[in-house]
Design a protein around this motif. Structure first.
Motif, PDB file in Angstrom:
ATOM      1  N   LEU A  63      37.272  20.485  43.063  1.00 28.05           N
ATOM      2  CA  LEU A  63      36.998  21.923  42.952  1.00 28.05           C
ATOM      3  C   LEU A  63      36.403  22.261  41.591  1.00 28.05           C
ATOM      4  O   LEU A  63      35.449  23.047  41.493  1.00 28.05           O
ATOM      5  N   PHE A  64      36.952  21.657  40.546  1.00 33.06           N
ATOM      6  CA  PHE A  64      36.421  21.885  39.199  1.00 33.06           C
ATOM      7  C   PHE A  64      34.982  21.384  39.097  1.00 33.06           C
ATOM      8  O   PHE A  64      34.104  22.091  38.596  1.00 33.06           O
ATOM      9  N   THR A  65      34.732  20.178  39.599  1.00 34.51           N
ATOM     10  CA  THR A  65      33.392  19.593  39.531  1.00 34.51           C
ATOM     11  C   THR A  65      32.396  20.441  40.311  1.00 34.51           C
ATOM     12  O   THR A  65      31.282  20.689  39.836  1.00 34.51           O
ATOM     13  N   GLY A  66      32.798  20.900  41.498  1.00 36.46           N
ATOM     14  CA  GLY A  66      31.915  21.746  42.287  1.00 36.46           C
ATOM     15  C   GLY A  66      31.556  23.036  41.563  1.00 36.46           C
ATOM     16  O   GLY A  66      30.398  23.456  41.557  1.00 36.46           O
ATOM     17  N   ALA A  67      32.555  23.667  40.938  1.00 32.13           N
ATOM     18  CA  ALA A  67      32.290  24.906  40.202  1.00 32.13           C
ATOM     19  C   ALA A  67      31.365  24.652  39.015  1.00 32.13           C
ATOM     20  O   ALA A  67      30.455  25.441  38.748  1.00 32.13           O
ATOM     21  N   VAL A  68      31.578  23.536  38.313  1.00 28.59           N
ATOM     22  CA  VAL A  68      30.693  23.181  37.193  1.00 28.59           C
ATOM     23  C   VAL A  68      29.276  22.951  37.703  1.00 28.59           C
ATOM     24  O   VAL A  68      28.297  23.431  37.110  1.00 28.59           O
ATOM     25  N   TYR A  69      29.156  22.221  38.804  1.00 33.07           N
ATOM     26  CA  TYR A  69      27.838  21.980  39.393  1.00 33.07           C
ATOM     27  C   TYR A  69      27.174  23.309  39.770  1.00 33.07           C
ATOM     28  O   TYR A  69      25.975  23.499  39.547  1.00 33.07           O
ATOM     29  N   GLY A  70      27.938  24.240  40.308  1.00 33.33           N
ATOM     30  CA  GLY A  70      27.399  25.551  40.631  1.00 33.33           C
ATOM     31  C   GLY A  70      26.865  26.273  39.406  1.00 33.33           C
ATOM     32  O   GLY A  70      25.795  26.886  39.446  1.00 33.33           O
ATOM     33  N   LEU A  71      27.584  26.175  38.292  1.00 33.07           N
ATOM     34  CA  LEU A  71      27.114  26.811  37.057  1.00 33.07           C
ATOM     35  C   LEU A  71      25.869  26.123  36.517  1.00 33.07           C
ATOM     36  O   LEU A  71      24.970  26.782  35.975  1.00 33.07           O
ATOM     37  N   VAL A  72      25.788  24.806  36.676  1.00 34.81           N
ATOM     38  CA  VAL A  72      24.572  24.081  36.261  1.00 34.81           C
ATOM     39  C   VAL A  72      23.400  24.526  37.137  1.00 34.81           C
ATOM     40  O   VAL A  72      22.294  24.757  36.633  1.00 34.81           O
ATOM     41  N   GLN A  73      23.633  24.657  38.454  1.00 33.37           N
ATOM     42  CA  GLN A  73      22.574  25.145  39.343  1.00 33.37           C
ATOM     43  C   GLN A  73      22.129  26.547  38.947  1.00 33.37           C
ATOM     44  O   GLN A  73      20.936  26.855  38.976  1.00 33.37           O
ATOM     45  N   LEU A  74      23.069  27.386  38.546  1.00 31.24           N
ATOM     46  CA  LEU A  74      22.743  28.726  38.071  1.00 31.24           C
ATOM     47  C   LEU A  74      21.849  28.641  36.835  1.00 31.24           C
ATOM     48  O   LEU A  74      20.903  29.411  36.689  1.00 31.24           O
ATOM     49  N   ALA A  75      22.127  27.687  35.955  1.00 29.21           N
ATOM     50  CA  ALA A  75      21.336  27.547  34.724  1.00 29.21           C
ATOM     51  C   ALA A  75      19.933  27.008  34.993  1.00 29.21           C
ATOM     52  O   ALA A  75      18.975  27.446  34.364  1.00 29.21           O
ATOM     53  N   PRO A  78      18.115  29.580  38.750  1.00 21.20           N
ATOM     54  CA  PRO A  78      18.821  30.842  39.008  1.00 21.20           C
ATOM     55  C   PRO A  78      18.126  31.725  40.039  1.00 21.20           C
ATOM     56  O   PRO A  78      16.907  31.820  40.068  1.00 21.20           O
ATOM     57  N   GLN A  79      18.925  32.312  40.894  1.00 23.71           N
ATOM     58  CA  GLN A  79      18.516  33.370  41.815  1.00 23.71           C
ATOM     59  C   GLN A  79      19.550  34.476  41.600  1.00 23.71           C
ATOM     60  O   GLN A  79      20.525  34.578  42.332  1.00 23.71           O
ATOM     61  N   VAL A  80      19.342  35.300  40.576  1.00 25.91           N
ATOM     62  CA  VAL A  80      20.346  36.282  40.168  1.00 25.91           C
ATOM     63  C   VAL A  80      19.882  37.686  40.526  1.00 25.91           C
ATOM     64  O   VAL A  80      18.798  38.108  40.122  1.00 25.91           O
ATOM     65  N   TYR A  81      20.735  38.380  41.305  1.00 26.62           N
ATOM     66  CA  TYR A  81      20.440  39.753  41.681  1.00 26.62           C
ATOM     67  C   TYR A  81      21.594  40.694  41.335  1.00 26.62           C
ATOM     68  O   TYR A  81      21.375  41.798  40.876  1.00 26.62           O
ATOM     69  N   TYR A  82      22.837  40.245  41.592  1.00 28.55           N
ATOM     70  CA  TYR A  82      24.030  41.058  41.352  1.00 28.55           C
ATOM     71  C   TYR A  82      25.137  40.157  40.820  1.00 28.55           C
ATOM     72  O   TYR A  82      25.213  38.984  41.197  1.00 28.55           O
ATOM     73  N   PRO A  83      26.027  40.683  39.974  1.00 28.62           N
ATOM     74  CA  PRO A  83      27.113  39.846  39.443  1.00 28.62           C
ATOM     75  C   PRO A  83      27.983  39.200  40.525  1.00 28.62           C
ATOM     76  O   PRO A  83      28.295  38.015  40.462  1.00 28.62           O
ATOM     77  N   ALA A  84      28.373  39.969  41.543  1.00 30.01           N
ATOM     78  CA  ALA A  84      29.216  39.400  42.604  1.00 30.01           C
ATOM     79  C   ALA A  84      28.448  38.342  43.394  1.00 30.01           C
ATOM     80  O   ALA A  84      29.024  37.349  43.837  1.00 30.01           O
ATOM     81  N   GLN A  85      27.155  38.536  43.563  1.00 25.81           N
ATOM     82  CA  GLN A  85      26.316  37.559  44.262  1.00 25.81           C
ATOM     83  C   GLN A  85      26.276  36.251  43.489  1.00 25.81           C
ATOM     84  O   GLN A  85      26.338  35.172  44.070  1.00 25.81           O
ATOM     85  N   VAL A  86      26.227  36.339  42.161  1.00 25.23           N
ATOM     86  CA  VAL A  86      26.230  35.130  41.332  1.00 25.23           C
ATOM     87  C   VAL A  86      27.527  34.346  41.548  1.00 25.23           C
ATOM     88  O   VAL A  86      27.505  33.123  41.721  1.00 25.23           O
ATOM     89  N   LEU A  87      28.652  35.041  41.558  1.00 24.42           N
ATOM     90  CA  LEU A  87      29.942  34.367  41.784  1.00 24.42           C
ATOM     91  C   LEU A  87      29.987  33.692  43.159  1.00 24.42           C
ATOM     92  O   LEU A  87      30.415  32.543  43.281  1.00 24.42           O
TER      93      LEU A  87
END
Length: 176
Positions: A63-75, A78-87
């Motif tokens: 779970l930790f690794t997946g969340a880290v990978y998600g943050l790396v993908q965000l970096a 990025p496809q950022v539109y709304y804060p809740a969408q990012v989460l």
């Protein structure tokens, strides 16, 4: 003597594995077959390293690794539109890949459940934040399911196939 404080931390070996597997997943995410306009792609098995680590090390590390990978993908993409969408689309969706760790004895089941979890996060995000892209008169939930399913199903098939091969060759248990 190990204290309670030290038990909650990951060892240097585990941290190194997490870094390597996230880097490998990120590299594989750049090898795409189809890329969709509002995010999502069919890749060369980019989820497999996170799934693999989850199956090897369990849900906490997964779970930790997946969340880290998600943050790396965000970096990096990025496809950022709304804060809740990012989460929903990054740490929560990719964190779901760690669910495979609950199914260490049933790897394929773990892969399917993990990727389904990721799909559900993208489904919710799509219906709530990308409804404007749905054709006129189409239910946003249906649109989100079709849009996200169009890349998540091939990704699931690729991941299941690769994990199956890794499982049959006993590579999943290497260095345990």
């Amino acid at each position: 003597m190990e204290t309670t404080e030290n038990k909650s931390r990951f060892s240097p070996i585990i941290l190194a594995e997490i870094a390597i597997f996230v880097a490998l997943a990120t590299a594989l995410s750049f090898i795409t077959f189809i890329v969709f306009p509002q995010g999502g792609a069919v890749t060369a098995g980019s989820m497999v390293p996170v799934l693999w680590l989850s199956l090897r090390r369990g849900p906490k590390i997964g779970l930790f690794t997946g969340a880290v990978y998600g943050l790396v993908q965000l970096a990096v993409m990025p496809q950022v539109y709304y804060p809740a969408q990012v989460l929903l689309d990054y740490p929560l969706a990719f964190g779901c890949l760690g669910l495979a760790g609950f199914f260490q004895k049933k790897a394929i089941t773990g892969v399917i459940i993990s990727i389904t979890g990721r799909f559900i996060m993208h489904l919710i995000s799509g219906a709530l934040f990308f409804a404007e892209f749905a054709p006129e008169g189409m239910n946003p939930w249906v649109y989100s399911a079709l849009y996200n399913g169009s890349y998540m199903l091939p990704e699931m098939a690729i991941s299941v196939f690769i994990i199956y091969l890794l499982q049959k060759s006993n590579v999943l248990k290497v260095y345990m």
